[in-house]
Enzyme design. Sequence first.
Site, mmCIF file in Angstrom:
data_model
loop_
_atom_site.group_PDB
_atom_site.id
_atom_site.type_symbol
_atom_site.label_atom_id
_atom_site.label_comp_id
_atom_site.label_asym_id
_atom_site.label_seq_id
_atom_site.Cartn_x
_atom_site.Cartn_y
_atom_site.Cartn_z
ATOM 1 N N LYS A 1 22.174 -96.638 -33.232
ATOM 2 C CA LYS A 1 21.518 -97.698 -32.545
ATOM 3 C C LYS A 1 20.354 -96.923 -32.100
ATOM 4 O O LYS A 1 20.111 -95.814 -31.664
ATOM 5 C CB LYS A 1 22.410 -97.847 -31.225
ATOM 6 C CG LYS A 1 21.866 -98.646 -30.220
ATOM 7 C CD LYS A 1 22.589 -98.721 -28.820
ATOM 8 C CE LYS A 1 22.300 -99.339 -27.881
ATOM 9 N NZ LYS A 1 22.759 -99.085 -26.668
ATOM 10 N N SER B 1 18.325 -105.141 -28.107
ATOM 11 C CA SER B 1 17.548 -106.162 -27.483
ATOM 12 C C SER B 1 16.169 -106.333 -27.848
ATOM 13 O O SER B 1 15.533 -107.575 -27.922
ATOM 14 C CB SER B 1 17.634 -106.003 -25.895
ATOM 15 O OG SER B 1 17.312 -104.709 -25.609
ATOM 16 N N ARG C 1 15.928 -91.650 -20.078
ATOM 17 C CA ARG C 1 17.224 -91.208 -20.722
ATOM 18 C C ARG C 1 16.988 -90.201 -21.876
ATOM 19 O O ARG C 1 17.912 -89.756 -22.568
ATOM 20 C CB ARG C 1 17.951 -92.434 -21.158
ATOM 21 C CG ARG C 1 18.171 -93.536 -20.203
ATOM 22 C CD ARG C 1 19.480 -94.404 -20.636
ATOM 23 N NE ARG C 1 19.525 -95.470 -20.179
ATOM 24 C CZ ARG C 1 19.707 -95.994 -18.756
ATOM 25 N NH1 ARG C 1 19.678 -95.098 -18.019
ATOM 26 N NH2 ARG C 1 19.855 -97.473 -18.717
ATOM 27 N N TYR D 1 22.800 -110.118 -31.170
ATOM 28 C CA TYR D 1 23.055 -111.133 -30.370
ATOM 29 C C TYR D 1 22.691 -112.533 -30.878
ATOM 30 O O TYR D 1 22.977 -113.703 -30.293
ATOM 31 C CB TYR D 1 21.623 -111.123 -29.135
ATOM 32 C CG TYR D 1 21.608 -109.757 -28.210
ATOM 33 C CD1 TYR D 1 22.566 -109.740 -27.310
ATOM 34 C CD2 TYR D 1 21.002 -108.501 -28.788
ATOM 35 C CE1 TYR D 1 22.688 -108.436 -26.579
ATOM 36 C CE2 TYR D 1 21.321 -107.589 -28.095
ATOM 37 C CZ TYR D 1 21.985 -107.535 -26.933
ATOM 38 O OH TYR D 1 22.158 -106.028 -26.247
ATOM 39 N N LYS E 1 22.516 -92.371 -30.657
ATOM 40 C CA LYS E 1 22.147 -93.221 -29.811
ATOM 41 C C LYS E 1 20.639 -92.617 -29.388
ATOM 42 O O LYS E 1 20.561 -91.505 -28.911
ATOM 43 C CB LYS E 1 22.715 -93.788 -28.571
ATOM 44 C CG LYS E 1 22.190 -94.582 -27.945
ATOM 45 C CD LYS E 1 23.072 -95.188 -26.702
ATOM 46 C CE LYS E 1 22.335 -95.883 -25.600
ATOM 47 N NZ LYS E 1 23.159 -96.597 -24.746
ATOM 48 N N GLU F 1 26.015 -85.321 -34.345
ATOM 49 C CA GLU F 1 26.716 -86.137 -33.319
ATOM 50 C C GLU F 1 28.114 -86.850 -34.089
ATOM 51 O O GLU F 1 28.882 -86.883 -33.222
ATOM 52 C CB GLU F 1 25.588 -86.983 -32.696
ATOM 53 C CG GLU F 1 24.560 -86.468 -31.798
ATOM 54 C CD GLU F 1 25.159 -86.352 -30.462
ATOM 55 O OE1 GLU F 1 26.274 -86.494 -30.098
ATOM 56 O OE2 GLU F 1 24.378 -85.745 -29.530
ATOM 57 N N ARG G 1 17.682 -103.696 -20.351
ATOM 58 C CA ARG G 1 17.750 -103.428 -19.140
ATOM 59 C C ARG G 1 17.392 -104.565 -18.139
ATOM 60 O O ARG G 1 17.906 -104.539 -16.943
ATOM 61 C CB ARG G 1 16.814 -102.100 -19.055
ATOM 62 C CG ARG G 1 17.504 -100.893 -19.874
ATOM 63 C CD ARG G 1 16.415 -99.616 -19.805
ATOM 64 N NE ARG G 1 17.073 -98.757 -20.545
ATOM 65 C CZ ARG G 1 16.409 -97.806 -21.015
ATOM 66 N NH1 ARG G 1 15.298 -97.397 -20.573
ATOM 67 N NH2 ARG G 1 17.252 -96.852 -21.994
HETATM 68 C C1 PBG Z 1 24.147 -98.444 -22.019
HETATM 69 C C2 PBG Z 1 23.658 -99.175 -23.131
HETATM 70 C C3 PBG Z 1 22.207 -99.496 -23.152
HETATM 71 C C4 PBG Z 1 22.328 -100.608 -24.228
HETATM 72 C C5 PBG Z 1 23.746 -100.891 -24.969
HETATM 73 N N1 PBG Z 1 24.305 -99.941 -23.655
HETATM 74 C C6 PBG Z 1 21.068 -99.406 -22.366
HETATM 75 C C7 PBG Z 1 20.656 -98.000 -22.514
HETATM 76 O O1 PBG Z 1 21.105 -96.842 -23.274
HETATM 77 O O2 PBG Z 1 19.484 -97.695 -21.862
HETATM 78 C C8 PBG Z 1 21.149 -101.250 -24.950
HETATM 79 C C9 PBG Z 1 21.535 -102.396 -25.918
HETATM 80 C C10 PBG Z 1 20.336 -103.300 -26.161
HETATM 81 O O3 PBG Z 1 18.942 -102.903 -25.896
HETATM 82 O O4 PBG Z 1 20.328 -104.396 -26.664
HETATM 83 N N2 PBG Z 1 25.146 -98.881 -21.389
#
Ligand code: PBG
Length: 327
Positions: free
Chosen positions: A252, A278, A221, A317, A199, A237, A209
């Site tokens: 991701k 997203s 993060r 989505y 990730k 990882e 968010r």
């Molecule tokens: C953390 C989480 C995130 C996403 C999925 N799980 C946000 C982040 O790490 O800031 C992002 C998913 C997306 O952008 O569609 N709970």
Amino acid sequence: MSAQFPVARPRRLRRTPAMRRMVAETRLSPAGLVLPMFVKEGISEPQPVASMPGVVQHTRDSLRKAAHEAAEAGVGGIILFGIPAVKDGTGSAADDPAGIVQLALRDLASDLGDATVVMTDLCLDEYTDHGHCGILTAGGEIDNDATLERYASIAVAQAAAGAQVVGPSGMMDGQVGVIREALDKAGYTDIAILGYSVKYASAYYGPFRDAAECAPQFGDRSTHQQDPANADESLREVFLDLDEGADMVMVKPAGAYLDIVRRVRDAVDVPVVAYQVSGEYAMIEAAAEKGWIDRDRTIMESLLSIRRAGADLTLTYWATEVAKKLR
Ligand code: PBG
């Protein structure tokens, strides 16, 4: 040179739609799609997410309807994100048996039976008032090991409420191991773990968010999510998560990291999952709204490319819409 030159004519197999369909190397299927869904506590109508046209924060009721529709369309699974009415420093709503995700899981377990797989995102950022994925130290840093204890408890609460797969997404070291141990100790040896193993600290999460109301109130993060510059690190990882008991591994975001999807696919023998996040969704929807690209073709091409790169499952989505089209 013979009069027939060229003898090899790749265009022969591209001539008609039926020919192209027959020789396609990659195919999409509804079962390979997973729908991420948001459920919010304390609302009476679904709330549109401005930066993700077509996506809503669901009420418990509208979630049931949309999950049913997804299952009918044949999607492989759904993954739930919860937005509690009240947030605090430790994200106490996350493992509350009466917390929004746990309530939604119970609804879905009775509605859906075995029609589709019900999964959960397992993290704290939607539940903490500071928006970080873990417990903070006095100095405002994320305390890895204190956070792990919270994750273990959330995993058990989600499993008790009916999650079939839990997906830890917080990128804490050791998270898969403590979750596996906690699930096993509580008797949930059959609940699977989908590791968000790879990730990246990505700008593509911006619209999420808004949807999950979890933007960090300070900082970012990048002390726990991966640096987009790194690729070899992703395999490390992945292997750590497999050693700790992950049943599936995720990469991701997807679209900007297709090289990573391919490398992971070639390196492991478990299902590889990719998350079309997203920002990937929002970019296509926004450009299409402006009339700058063909929405439907771009969506299909984006998903086909993720599959071609090696993803067995794709979180998107558009899962329900695309599954209907594929049927
Ligand atoms: C953390 C989480 C995130 C996403 C999925 N799980 C946000 C982040 O790490 O800031 C992002 C998913 C997306 O952008 O569609 N709970």
